[in-house]
Write a protein that holds these residues in place. Structure first.
Motif, short mmCIF file in Angstrom:
data_model
loop_
_atom_site.label_atom_id
_atom_site.label_comp_id
_atom_site.label_asym_id
_atom_site.label_seq_id
_atom_site.Cartn_x
_atom_site.Cartn_y
_atom_site.Cartn_z
N CYS A 138 -5.44 0.32 -1.04
CA CYS A 138 -5.66 1.48 -1.43
C CYS A 138 -6.08 2.57 -0.47
O CYS A 138 -6.57 2.22 0.56
N LEU A 139 -5.59 3.78 -0.46
CA LEU A 139 -6.00 4.90 0.32
C LEU A 139 -6.78 5.95 -0.24
O LEU A 139 -6.36 7.05 -0.71
N ALA A 150 -14.18 5.85 2.91
CA ALA A 150 -13.49 5.21 1.75
C ALA A 150 -14.15 4.62 0.88
O ALA A 150 -14.03 4.61 -0.28
N ALA A 151 -15.43 3.83 1.31
CA ALA A 151 -16.19 3.03 0.16
C ALA A 151 -16.79 4.08 -0.46
O ALA A 151 -17.03 3.88 -1.60
N PHE A 152 -17.30 5.25 0.03
CA PHE A 152 -18.10 6.17 -0.76
C PHE A 152 -17.27 6.77 -1.81
O PHE A 152 -17.55 6.91 -2.98
N GLY A 205 -7.95 1.49 3.03
CA GLY A 205 -7.84 1.92 4.24
C GLY A 205 -7.80 3.40 4.05
O GLY A 205 -8.23 4.27 3.36
N SER A 206 -7.56 3.77 5.49
CA SER A 206 -7.93 5.31 5.89
C SER A 206 -6.79 6.22 5.65
O SER A 206 -6.57 7.32 5.35
N GLY A 207 -5.56 5.40 6.10
CA GLY A 207 -4.02 6.26 5.92
C GLY A 207 -3.96 6.95 7.14
O GLY A 207 -4.47 6.64 8.34
N SER A 221 0.68 -1.24 0.07
CA SER A 221 0.08 0.18 0.14
C SER A 221 0.83 1.26 0.00
O SER A 221 2.08 0.99 0.43
N PRO A 222 0.55 2.38 -0.44
CA PRO A 222 -0.90 2.58 -1.16
C PRO A 222 -0.76 2.67 -2.70
O PRO A 222 -1.90 2.52 -3.07
#
Length: 419
Positions: free
Chosen positions: A272-273, A321-323, A302-304, A243-244
């Motif tokens: 991914c972030l 993140a999903a949004f 992830g959020s990072g 990542s990322p």
């Protein structure tokens, strides 16, 4: 009748008996397939799922507690595969970030609780080891982990800076000590080492010695280097995560596709972030999730950075993140949510969660009746970890009195109108 029954079934009983204090009944929740159900939890697992009202009526054991989830969508809980617990919530600090153990422990604890409130019942935290801080930051995060036991699962990745050459000898020794201390994942940033390939070799050697997963930071801008990494990582268990990988999307399409195929063949996962990277504003940009998924790479999100100098406004919210993956990167709501839930749990080596009998009771209830709407306006949330409610967020929106709302019969939620 219930749609699914506990496995194995409870022993027969001629009388209801006393309530089981460890059991919990979630009433009237909506599932993504449109059903409205009751869900009984016990022993940290889902014991039964039935049509609304069926479990309460036929439950011979009598649940110890009930939670009304009418108006909520019930989902497998998210997991956070990429956090930085040692630097989280440090953006507002005056001067350099403090690595005093008490400061690191406080920040790590607060960050994990914030992410738990968003729904993440498991967090993988990357922690720097070596250099000035030695193992003190790791010890502080591990102390936070112990204090949070029962609320959330916090695991740590040891991140040394240099592992090759004369300077790398100390880093390698610190890395081995970090694993012995309790770091469960071996990681780092090979791009910062004078010999990136040698760095990866050292990390893989330590991981192989201790049977640990590997989780490496890389921008993935060098396809030859990634090809070597994939060749070295192929077959390593319990697995390798990168990542990322933001620069992968900047490569020519043919090169990026070939690299994705190599990562897939080696079984390397990518986190991914989409909310922003963790290396400064000049390294922003998410990995090409659709290309990677098409090649067969497991992609999690992830959020990072969580409000540190890399991203002072980072939220640490898996649903955001999903949004972003759904709204900006072309994934369906179901695919986007999987990156922060099913795929994220798989990357962390956690068991699969479904809202079905026999699966772990790691759940998130979000106000709404469709996944797309939940990703758009996911304010009110109820979080279940190991079969009990561990966090609850209630959001109430109020408007002043309006004739339009009365005439049109618009839905209202919460307290009385504002005058």
């Amino acid at each position: 009748m219930p749609d699914s029954q506990p496995q194995p079934p409870p022993p027969p009983s001629s009388s209801p008996g006393p309530a089981d204090p460890s059991s919990l009944l979630l009433c009237g929740a909506r599932l993504t397939d449109g059903r409205t159900v009751d869900v009984r939890l016990g022993g940290g697992r889902i014991e039964a799922v039935g049509t609304a009202g069926s479990l309460a009526a036929g439950d011979t054991r009598a649940c110890g507690a009930r939670v009304d989830l009418g108006g909520y969508l019930l989902l497998p809980a998210p997991a956070e595969p990429h956090a930085h617990a040692d630097t989280a919530l440090s953006a507002d600090a005056e001067g350099p970030v403090s690595y005093q153990p008490q400061d690191v422990q406080r920040r790590a604890t607060e960050a994990a609780l914030l992410q738990l409130g968003h729904g993440a019942t498991a967090v993988r935290a990357h922690v720097r080891v070596g250099d000035v801080q030695g193992l003190a930051a790791l010890a502080a995060v591990l102390q936070a982990r112990r204090a949070l036991r029962g609320l959330t699962e916090l695991t740590t990745v040891a991140m040394p800076r240099v592992l090759t050459g004369a300077a790398g000898a100390d880093g390698l020794a610190v890395l081995r000590d970090a694993v012995k201390m309790g770091a469960s994942v071996v990681g780092g940033r090979p791009d910062l080492d004078p010999d990136p390939t040698g760095y990866v070799e050292a990390v893989l050697e330590v991981a192989s010695e201790h049977g640990c997963p590997v989780d490496l930071h890389t921008d993935a801008g060098d396809p030859a280097r990634l090809a070597r990494l994939a060749a070295m990582a192929g077959g390593l268990r319990p697995g390798v995560t990168l990542s990322p990988c933001g620069d992968l999307g900047r490569l020519p399409s043919e090169v990026a596709s070939r690299t994705a195929d190599q990562l897939a063949a080696a079984g390397v996962a990518v986190v991914c972030l989409p909310q922003g990277g963790c290396g400064g504003v000049d390294r922003r940009g998410a990995a090409p999730v659709r290309l990677l998924r098409a090649a067969g790479v497991r992609v999690a999100a992830g959020s990072g950075a969580l409000r540190d100098v890399s991203n002072p406004v980072g939220r640490g919210d898996p649903l955001e993140a999903a949004f972003l993956l759904a709204s900006r990167y072309g994934l369906s709501p179901e695919e986007a949510y999987d990156t922060v839930s099913g795929s994220a749990r798989a990357v962390l080596g956690l068991p699969e969660v479904r809202v079905e009998a026999g699966f772990p009771a790691e759940l998130l209830a979000v106000r709404g009746d469709r996944l797309a709407g939940a990703l758009s306006l996911a304010y009110s949330r109820v979080v279940v970890h190991r079969g009990r409610v561990v966090a609850r967020t209630s959001a109430v929106r109020e408007f002043c009195s309006s004739a339009a709302s009365v005439e049109l019969g618009l839905p209202r939620q919460g307290r009385a109108q504002l005058s």
